[in-house]
Design a protein around this motif. Structure first.
Motif, mmCIF file in Angstrom:
data_model
loop_
_atom_site.group_PDB
_atom_site.id
_atom_site.type_symbol
_atom_site.label_atom_id
_atom_site.label_comp_id
_atom_site.label_asym_id
_atom_site.label_seq_id
_atom_site.Cartn_x
_atom_site.Cartn_y
_atom_site.Cartn_z
ATOM 1 N N ILE A 28 111.341 -0.244 99.639
ATOM 2 C CA ILE A 28 112.342 0.393 100.506
ATOM 3 C C ILE A 28 111.612 0.803 101.783
ATOM 4 O O ILE A 28 110.732 1.655 101.755
ATOM 5 C CB ILE A 28 112.963 1.633 99.832
ATOM 6 C CG1 ILE A 28 113.675 1.241 98.529
ATOM 7 C CG2 ILE A 28 113.934 2.330 100.799
ATOM 8 C CD1 ILE A 28 114.223 2.428 97.737
ATOM 9 N N LEU A 54 114.522 -3.734 100.910
ATOM 10 C CA LEU A 54 115.655 -2.968 101.447
ATOM 11 C C LEU A 54 115.183 -2.229 102.685
ATOM 12 O O LEU A 54 114.174 -1.515 102.641
ATOM 13 C CB LEU A 54 116.156 -1.970 100.388
ATOM 14 C CG LEU A 54 117.128 -0.876 100.840
ATOM 15 C CD1 LEU A 54 118.407 -1.465 101.429
ATOM 16 C CD2 LEU A 54 117.469 0.069 99.683
ATOM 17 N N ILE A 96 123.259 3.572 98.534
ATOM 18 C CA ILE A 96 121.952 2.941 98.292
ATOM 19 C C ILE A 96 121.794 2.449 96.852
ATOM 20 O O ILE A 96 121.283 1.351 96.613
ATOM 21 C CB ILE A 96 120.803 3.900 98.674
ATOM 22 C CG1 ILE A 96 120.782 4.083 100.191
ATOM 23 C CG2 ILE A 96 119.453 3.365 98.190
ATOM 24 C CD1 ILE A 96 119.791 5.114 100.684
ATOM 25 N N ILE A 100 120.491 -1.213 95.715
ATOM 26 C CA ILE A 100 119.240 -1.409 94.957
ATOM 27 C C ILE A 100 119.500 -2.293 93.737
ATOM 28 O O ILE A 100 118.733 -3.215 93.440
ATOM 29 C CB ILE A 100 118.630 -0.048 94.540
ATOM 30 C CG1 ILE A 100 118.044 0.664 95.777
ATOM 31 C CG2 ILE A 100 117.558 -0.233 93.472
ATOM 32 C CD1 ILE A 100 117.535 2.074 95.514
ATOM 33 N N ALA A 123 110.524 1.503 92.856
ATOM 34 C CA ALA A 123 110.598 1.171 94.285
ATOM 35 C C ALA A 123 109.533 1.937 95.054
ATOM 36 O O ALA A 123 109.323 3.127 94.819
ATOM 37 C CB ALA A 123 111.983 1.505 94.824
ATOM 38 N N VAL A 125 108.479 3.441 98.601
ATOM 39 C CA VAL A 125 109.071 3.849 99.882
ATOM 40 C C VAL A 125 107.986 3.794 100.947
ATOM 41 O O VAL A 125 106.955 4.460 100.825
ATOM 42 C CB VAL A 125 109.658 5.277 99.792
ATOM 43 C CG1 VAL A 125 110.299 5.681 101.117
ATOM 44 C CG2 VAL A 125 110.691 5.365 98.664
#
Length: 293
Positions: A28, A54, A96, A100, A123, A125
């Motif tokens: 992300i 993403l 979100i 995802i 995920a 970040v």
């Protein structure tokens, strides 16, 4: 103005990220909606080329909505999932989770075929300093689980955050890249506060910003400061100083104080919704299509 800022801890953080990529399913990436390309670390694409991706267009409330839409389309065309968010207010965060699940559909299917049920999506970040990663994690998790600060370089180490049974997030420190090939990129990062103000010439920066706003967003400076939008950037800064009573010893103009006001009010969206770079029309001519180049 030659801009560069790459503290030692960023090299270490990049190495750590390379190690952690083996553990994750999705990257992300937060970018600043005002400068979506300039606020992307080019190393991330290389590091995460086999992972689901993403992009969160954060601070989208500070950017020009016309260009938010265009940037979303630009990144989607390149195979990214994209969500516009404002991590501070929580706008856009609800959508979100569904995105995802969609981005990791292949991984969820693979797990199912192997008889693995309910393994959470992990995920990572990522994003450059001051782009709002910690604020996003705190808002998304609904509790203060990552340190936040409005200065670059607050998150130094990594931390896992379990959000629910289906998702775990790995917070990472904000990292820039060792050398800005294009000084325009460095300048845009300085505008939004991703490079420490202490190493910048804020007066010079504010003049460039005033010139940009005057050219690309006529009327905003007049609406905010009640000044005429004619003349040089220096005369614009002087007019702001006059309106805001930025004076030293009675009558002398305090340029530093006026510059500080302009920079802060731009960064907080008080001057208006301003985008600093436009989506490239064609990839080959990407560098020609940014405003203010």
């Amino acid at each position: 103005m030659n801009l560069q800022w790459y503290p030692g801890h960023m090299t270490k953080a990049k190495r750590q990220m390379q190690e952690d990529l083996k553990l994750i399913d999705l990257i992300i990436e937060l970018v600043d909606a005002r400068i979506p390309l300039s606020s992307r670390n080019p190393d991330i694409d290389e590091l995460g080329k086999n992972k689901a991706r993403l992009i969160l267009l954060n601070k989208s409330d500070l950017a020009d909505e016309r260009y938010n839409e265009q940037w979303s389309a630009y990144f989607q065309k390149k195979g990214f999932y994209v969500v516009k968010v404002n991590a501070k207010s929580g706008a856009g965060l609800k959508s979100i989770q569904g995105v995802i699940q969609e981005a990791c559909k292949a991984k969820i299917e693979r797990d199912r075929r192997r008889g693995i049920k309910n393994r959470p999506i992990r995920a990572m970040v990522v994003g450059i300093p001051n782009v709002g990663k910690s604020t996003f994690i705190n808002s998304y998790a609904g509790k203060a689980c990552a340190k936040t600060g409005n200065k670059p370089g607050v998150t130094k180490g990594k931390q896992w955050i379990r959000l629910n049974k289906t998702l775990e997030l790995l917070d990472t420190p904000g990292i820039l890249w060792p050398k800005f090939e294009d000084q325009e990129v460095g300048k845009r990062l300085a505008f939004i506060g991703s490079i420490k103000d202490e190493i910048l010439n804020l007066e010079e920066l504010s003049l460039e910003l005033l010139d940009y706003i005057c050219t690309n967003y006529p009327g905003l400076l007049n609406a905010r400061y009640g000044i005429e939008e004619e003349g040089t950037p220096v005369s614009l800064l002087e007019a702001v100083a006059d309106k805001r009573k930025c004076l030293i010893r009675g009558q002398e103009i305090d340029y530093a104080k006026a510059a500080g006001i302009v920079m802060e009010e731009f960064r907080n969206g008080k001057i208006g919704r301003i985008t600093l770079e436009f989506p490239p029309v064609e990839e080959e001519t990407a560098h020609e299509d940014h405003p203010g180049d």
